[in-house]
Design an enzyme around this catalytic site. Structure first.
Site, mmCIF file in Angstrom:
data_model
loop_
_atom_site.group_PDB
_atom_site.id
_atom_site.type_symbol
_atom_site.label_atom_id
_atom_site.label_comp_id
_atom_site.label_asym_id
_atom_site.label_seq_id
_atom_site.Cartn_x
_atom_site.Cartn_y
_atom_site.Cartn_z
ATOM 1 N N GLY A 247 0.822 -1.203 0.000
ATOM 2 C CA GLY A 247 0.000 0.000 0.000
ATOM 3 C C GLY A 247 0.856 1.253 0.000
ATOM 4 O O GLY A 247 2.086 1.196 0.140
ATOM 5 N N GLY A 249 1.201 5.311 1.551
ATOM 6 C CA GLY A 249 0.820 6.247 2.597
ATOM 7 C C GLY A 249 1.244 7.652 2.237
ATOM 8 O O GLY A 249 1.785 7.902 1.151
ATOM 9 N N PHE A 251 3.646 9.375 3.331
ATOM 10 C CA PHE A 251 5.079 9.628 3.307
ATOM 11 C C PHE A 251 5.875 8.508 2.658
ATOM 12 O O PHE A 251 7.089 8.528 2.705
ATOM 13 C CB PHE A 251 5.599 9.869 4.727
ATOM 14 C CG PHE A 251 5.218 11.210 5.263
ATOM 15 C CD1 PHE A 251 6.075 12.291 5.169
ATOM 16 C CD2 PHE A 251 3.982 11.394 5.853
ATOM 17 C CE1 PHE A 251 5.713 13.530 5.660
ATOM 18 C CE2 PHE A 251 3.620 12.626 6.347
ATOM 19 C CZ PHE A 251 4.480 13.711 6.249
ATOM 20 N N GLY A 252 5.213 7.528 2.072
ATOM 21 C CA GLY A 252 5.978 6.467 1.440
ATOM 22 C C GLY A 252 5.133 5.269 1.065
ATOM 23 O O GLY A 252 3.908 5.265 1.202
ATOM 24 N N ILE A 253 5.813 4.237 0.582
ATOM 25 C CA ILE A 253 5.176 3.005 0.120
ATOM 26 C C ILE A 253 5.567 1.873 1.056
ATOM 27 O O ILE A 253 6.689 1.810 1.546
ATOM 28 C CB ILE A 253 5.610 2.678 -1.319
ATOM 29 C CG1 ILE A 253 5.297 3.863 -2.242
ATOM 30 C CG2 ILE A 253 4.925 1.425 -1.824
ATOM 31 C CD1 ILE A 253 5.791 3.677 -3.668
ATOM 32 N N VAL A 254 4.623 0.960 1.296
ATOM 33 C CA VAL A 254 4.855 -0.183 2.172
ATOM 34 C C VAL A 254 4.976 -1.447 1.324
ATOM 35 O O VAL A 254 4.147 -1.699 0.443
ATOM 36 C CB VAL A 254 3.707 -0.345 3.193
ATOM 37 C CG1 VAL A 254 3.995 -1.518 4.128
ATOM 38 C CG2 VAL A 254 3.528 0.937 3.995
ATOM 39 N N ASP A 361 -4.116 11.104 12.034
ATOM 40 C CA ASP A 361 -4.680 10.564 10.788
ATOM 41 C C ASP A 361 -5.361 9.222 11.039
ATOM 42 O O ASP A 361 -5.087 8.227 10.358
ATOM 43 C CB ASP A 361 -3.593 10.423 9.726
ATOM 44 C CG ASP A 361 -4.172 10.295 8.313
ATOM 45 O OD1 ASP A 361 -5.343 10.678 8.123
ATOM 46 O OD2 ASP A 361 -3.461 9.811 7.422
#
Length: 528
Positions: A247, A249, A251-254, A361
């Site tokens: 997924g 977010g 501030f970045g990708i997981v 959030d």
């Protein structure tokens, strides 16, 4: 030399006992603690369970199957492993008095949520997974019936214990062998060997502490933590060059990865703006100090050169958003348990951490579900640490449309009440299985904003419409009304009217009476 080797074996046994902290609390979830003749704890997974991490005998045990009510359940597919003098004292969700063993087993067998039934003195306790604080004691005089799926037993699985006989734990045999070795070593010791042994013990303790405690430099703040600092190349290899994306977010990708035999989630932070690096340092600092069953655990991080990554435990059942808004409607009881878990996690962040953490959030995409479908709060990338004497942040508006508290848009202090507002919206989503902001393409009465519609349904006493006539929820209408009222209190436009998360938990549990909530947005309503 033989005596010296025996002393080394004794040293290993001693250090293992020291690492277990000489307490049965050291055993993980679903694990069982027993004590040997030296009163040292030994952890052992019961039959039907295996270690989540084979290298950590004191860790969590995973079941060969997880009881689920989300699929077709047939009691004929299940049976029990019968264990004597073993109990997990917490986690009861139902108690049957004036019962016998057969009734106890039958009740658990018919109950899709029941993972284990404990029987003692004509009383039956039914428990869900995960099980905690398990211990084995001959004085308990209890029988534990662990449910298992008949076709899922591991190869070579031993037969059930005959009635009256306790299960065989490999740890018991090891304890007896250790006792014999230790006794021989003690009787055969010499002054010289004792001196060497003392030096080795001190050195061993030093090595354990050195390995266990790492100092993480976070801009001048030193944190004692068990998180691991990874090299970037290690995480490239663990994620197969960041191949499996879970997924994205703010501030970045997981990405999904594997470290050893353990699945992990690796969050790769984008360094597009300078603020990303500050968020990384804030996140590591915050999560390294936290530990709660309803928070996603941080396992490690990487600050190799310009690379900034976070390594979390992997949550196998995805996000709450997928669970709530999928094709299958989750059961009412399951949704209630998830709401409780989120509330407890937020209360911990707000009131139980040494430094208060505001998430900023809270939304269903940032709530993950573990293998037991317990709620875990994730994504502290937007979290902002506040000292207890601070009343506002200065980092601009944060959050997601539909969940953002009104004070973000005003020149008013931003406090933990912004999370309470977001939780209120999320609670109404959990109740209704509807998104907070959704188009009205179908032409039904559900408008664009869930919070307004929920207020209308409450005012007009049409809670059945809110839950789409969910029969399980309507049978439990008292709790349903309580949950809706709590949600409406949480989304009050005036932050001072919103309860704290600690009070929210008490209201949800029925410990505190819930008064009639006022209109959440009186000003907005009057201007419309």
């Amino acid at each position: 030399m033989a005596v010296f080797l025996l002393h080394l074996i004794f040293l290993t046994t001693f250090l293992q006992g020291l690492a277990a902290q000489q307490t049965c609390d050291a055993c993980g979830l679903n694990n069982v603690c027993s004590r040997n003749s030296n009163d040292s704890p030994t952890c052992e997974c019961p039959r039907g369970f295996s270690l989540l991490d084979s290298n950590n005998t004191h860790g969590n045990c995973k079941p060969d199957f997880s009881p689920s009510c989300d699929e077709v359940y047939s009691e004929a597919e299940f049976d029990f492993n019968e264990l004597r003098d073993i109990d997990w004292p917490t986690g009861d969700y139902a108690t049957m008095e004036q019962s016998n063993e057969e009734d106890c087993k039958t009740s658990c067998l018919k109950d899709c949520f029941c993972a284990v039934a404990i029987y003692r003195s004509n009383t039956c306790w039914k428990k869900k997974l995960p099980l905690s604080k398990g211990h084995k004691d001959g004085s308990l005089n209890v029988t534990a019936f662990l449910k298992y799926r008949k076709g899922d037993g591991p190869p070579g699985k031993p037969p059930r214990c005959p009635p009256g006989k306790p299960p065989l734990f490999s740890g018991e045999k090891k304890d007896r062998q250790s006792l014999i070795i230790t006794g021989s070593a003690l009787f055969g010791t010499s002054v010289f060997v004792n001196i060497v042994l003392s030096v080795l013990i001190c050195f061993g303790i030093f090595l354990i502490n050195k390995k266990k405690i790492r100092k993480v430099d976070l801009g001048g703040t030193s944190v004692e933590t068990n998180v691991i600092r990874f090299k970037y190349n290690e995480l490239v290899q663990a994620t197969n060059r960041f191949k499996d994306e879970l997924g994205k977010g703010a501030f970045g990708i997981v990405y999904k990865g594997v470290i050893g035999t353990k699945s992990v989630a690796v969050k790769k932070l984008d360094r597009i703006v300078e603020d990303s690096e500050r968020e990384f340092r804030t996140e590591v600092n915050a999560i390294a100090r936290t530990h709660h069953k309803n928070l996603v655990q941080l396992l490690g991080f990487c600050d190799d050169g310009e690379q900034r990554l976070l390594v979390y435990e992997y949550m196998s059942n995805g996000t709450l958003a997928s669970f709530l808004f999928g094709n299958m409607r989750p059961s009412w009881s399951h949704r209630c348990n998830i709401a409780f878990g989120i509330a407890k996690g937020l209360s911990y962040l707000h009131e139980e951490c040494s430094t208060q953490i505001i998430h900023c959030d809270i939304k269903p995409q940032n709530i993950l579900l573990d293998e037991y479908y317990n709620a875990r709060i994730s994504d502290f990338g937007l979290a902002k640490l506040l000292l207890m004497n601070q009343s506002r942040t200065n980092t601009g508006i944060r959050g997601t449309k539909g969940y953002v508290a009104p004070e973000w848009f005003r020149n008013t202090p931003v406090t933990a009440k912004v999370d309470v507002y977001s939780f209120g919206v999320l609670l109404l989503e959990i109740i209704s299985c509807r998104k907070s902001v959704e188009g009205n393409e179908s032409g039904d009465e559900y408008g664009a904003i869930l919070t307004d519609w929920a207020w209308d349904c409450y005012q007009e006493k049409r809670l059945g419409v809110l839950v789409e006539n969910d029969s399980e929820a309507l049978v439990d209408v008292k709790k349903l009304k309580t949950f809706v009222m709590v949600g409406l209190w949480c989304i009050q436009e005036n932050p001072s009217l919103r309860p704290t998360m600690r009070i929210v938990i008490q209201m949800l549990e029925g410990v505190v009476d819930v008064k009639e909530p006022p209109c959440p947005s009186p000003v907005s309503i009057s201007l419309s």
